[in-house]
Write a protein that holds these residues in place. Structure first.
Motif, PDB file in Angstrom:
ATOM      1  N   ILE A  64       1.002  -0.920   0.028  1.00 31.89           N
ATOM      2  CA  ILE A  64       0.016   0.100   0.114  1.00 31.89           C
ATOM      3  C   ILE A  64       0.761   1.040   0.169  1.00 31.89           C
ATOM      4  O   ILE A  64       1.682   1.341   1.059  1.00 31.89           O
ATOM      5  N   ASN A  65       0.992   1.897  -1.199  1.00 29.89           N
ATOM      6  CA  ASN A  65       1.915   3.083  -1.007  1.00 29.89           C
ATOM      7  C   ASN A  65       0.868   4.235  -1.486  1.00 29.89           C
ATOM      8  O   ASN A  65       0.207   4.563  -2.423  1.00 29.89           O
ATOM      9  N   ARG A  66       0.776   5.339  -0.589  1.00 28.90           N
ATOM     10  CA  ARG A  66       0.266   6.505  -0.697  1.00 28.90           C
ATOM     11  C   ARG A  66       1.262   7.751  -0.514  1.00 28.90           C
ATOM     12  O   ARG A  66       1.560   8.255   0.647  1.00 28.90           O
ATOM     13  N   ALA A  67       1.967   8.346  -1.674  1.00 28.59           N
ATOM     14  CA  ALA A  67       2.767   9.165  -1.565  1.00 28.59           C
ATOM     15  C   ALA A  67       2.393  10.487  -0.977  1.00 28.59           C
ATOM     16  O   ALA A  67       2.966  11.370  -0.233  1.00 28.59           O
ATOM     17  N   ASP A  68       1.062  10.775  -1.304  1.00 29.77           N
ATOM     18  CA  ASP A  68       0.404  12.074  -0.668  1.00 29.77           C
ATOM     19  C   ASP A  68       0.193  12.396   0.376  1.00 29.77           C
ATOM     20  O   ASP A  68       0.161  13.393   1.301  1.00 29.77           O
ATOM     21  N   ILE A  69       0.377  11.153   1.326  1.00 26.48           N
ATOM     22  CA  ILE A  69       0.489  11.139   3.003  1.00 26.48           C
ATOM     23  C   ILE A  69       1.709  10.664   3.416  1.00 26.48           C
ATOM     24  O   ILE A  69       1.740  10.078   4.618  1.00 26.48           O
ATOM     25  N   ASN A  70       2.758  10.306   2.793  1.00 29.28           N
ATOM     26  CA  ASN A  70       3.867   9.561   3.005  1.00 29.28           C
ATOM     27  C   ASN A  70       3.714   8.287   3.639  1.00 29.28           C
ATOM     28  O   ASN A  70       4.491   7.809   4.708  1.00 29.28           O
ATOM     29  N   LEU A  71       2.903   7.238   3.093  1.00 31.37           N
ATOM     30  CA  LEU A  71       2.762   6.119   3.654  1.00 31.37           C
ATOM     31  C   LEU A  71       3.234   4.998   2.717  1.00 31.37           C
ATOM     32  O   LEU A  71       2.850   5.052   1.370  1.00 31.37           O
ATOM     33  N   ASN A  72       4.010   4.078   3.091  1.00 28.02           N
ATOM     34  CA  ASN A  72       4.368   2.884   2.580  1.00 28.02           C
ATOM     35  C   ASN A  72       4.508   1.839   3.435  1.00 28.02           C
ATOM     36  O   ASN A  72       4.823   1.846   4.379  1.00 28.02           O
ATOM     37  N   CYS A  73       3.575   0.867   3.263  1.00 31.03           N
ATOM     38  CA  CYS A  73       3.677  -0.506   4.031  1.00 31.03           C
ATOM     39  C   CYS A  73       3.372  -1.670   3.384  1.00 31.03           C
ATOM     40  O   CYS A  73       2.586  -1.484   2.201  1.00 31.03           O
ATOM     41  N   TYR A  74       3.542  -2.721   3.518  1.00 29.29           N
ATOM     42  CA  TYR A  74       3.155  -4.076   3.041  1.00 29.29           C
ATOM     43  C   TYR A  74       2.390  -4.620   4.114  1.00 29.29           C
ATOM     44  O   TYR A  74       2.716  -4.875   5.165  1.00 29.29           O
ATOM     45  N   LEU A  75       1.144  -4.939   3.978  1.00 30.50           N
ATOM     46  CA  LEU A  75       0.203  -5.583   4.607  1.00 30.50           C
ATOM     47  C   LEU A  75      -0.149  -6.978   4.321  1.00 30.50           C
ATOM     48  O   LEU A  75      -0.237  -7.451   3.217  1.00 30.50           O
ATOM     49  N   PHE A  76      -0.167  -7.721   5.739  1.00 33.55           N
ATOM     50  CA  PHE A  76      -0.238  -9.240   5.411  1.00 33.55           C
ATOM     51  C   PHE A  76      -1.634  -9.358   5.909  1.00 33.55           C
ATOM     52  O   PHE A  76      -1.709  -9.261   7.280  1.00 33.55           O
ATOM     53  N   GLU A  77      -2.576  -9.944   5.162  1.00 32.61           N
ATOM     54  CA  GLU A  77      -3.820 -10.374   5.939  1.00 32.61           C
ATOM     55  C   GLU A  77      -3.519 -11.368   6.742  1.00 32.61           C
ATOM     56  O   GLU A  77      -3.066 -12.360   6.700  1.00 32.61           O
ATOM     57  N   LYS A  78      -4.601 -11.384   7.812  1.00 32.86           N
ATOM     58  CA  LYS A  78      -4.575 -12.569   8.895  1.00 32.86           C
ATOM     59  C   LYS A  78      -4.970 -13.912   7.880  1.00 32.86           C
ATOM     60  O   LYS A  78      -5.852 -13.831   7.085  1.00 32.86           O
ATOM     61  N   GLY A  79      -4.219 -14.720   8.163  1.00 34.52           N
ATOM     62  CA  GLY A  79      -4.385 -16.208   7.584  1.00 34.52           C
ATOM     63  C   GLY A  79      -3.958 -16.105   6.012  1.00 34.52           C
ATOM     64  O   GLY A  79      -4.276 -17.521   5.541  1.00 34.52           O
ATOM     65  N   HIS A  80      -3.610 -15.307   5.563  1.00 36.70           N
ATOM     66  CA  HIS A  80      -3.049 -15.343   4.179  1.00 36.70           C
ATOM     67  C   HIS A  80      -1.491 -15.771   4.251  1.00 36.70           C
ATOM     68  O   HIS A  80      -0.662 -15.474   4.859  1.00 36.70           O
ATOM     69  N   VAL A  81      -1.455 -17.038   3.669  1.00 34.69           N
ATOM     70  CA  VAL A  81      -0.217 -17.804   3.384  1.00 34.69           C
ATOM     71  C   VAL A  81       0.850 -16.931   2.825  1.00 34.69           C
ATOM     72  O   VAL A  81       0.404 -16.506   1.400  1.00 34.69           O
TER      73      VAL A  81
END
Length: 101
Positions: A64-81
């Motif tokens: 998830i990358n949102r340059a407009d608010i300086n947000l960058n992350c990789y989200l691992f959903e619960k239970g997603h292998v």
């Protein structure tokens, strides 16, 4: 020097508890090895279940990358292998860098 197999790229290590150098209270943490060089340099991440992503942002497994608010992350959903051995995180987990202006 021979590479320590515990720190091969893609390895997930669970520390129970993880001791923080800065004196924060120890807690259980996952340690993800992202890279291990021939010079014994380890690039790793301690992902978090703490959610600092604004509620207005749609969350989904992946980057998830949102340059407009300086947000960058990789989200691992619960239970997603996420590993070839079938590993998944027991709760929603993030590798993130967040600096909201």
């Amino acid at each position: 020097m021979e590479q320590d197999s515990r720190f091969e790229k893609g390895t997930i290590v669970y520390f129970s508890p993880f001791i923080f150098d800065n004196g924060d209270k120890p807690k259980n943490k996952y340690f993800l090895v992202l890279h291990y060089s021939e010079h014994n340099v380890i690039l790793a991440s301690l992902p978090t279940s703490q959610d600092h992503v604004p509620e207005s942002i749609q969350k989904y497994h992946g980057c998830i990358n949102r340059a407009d608010i300086n947000l960058n992350c990789y989200l691992f959903e619960k239970g997603h292998v996420v590993c070839s051995n079938g590993f998944s995180f027991p709760v929603e987990t993030k590798n993130q860098s967040l600096n909201i202006l």
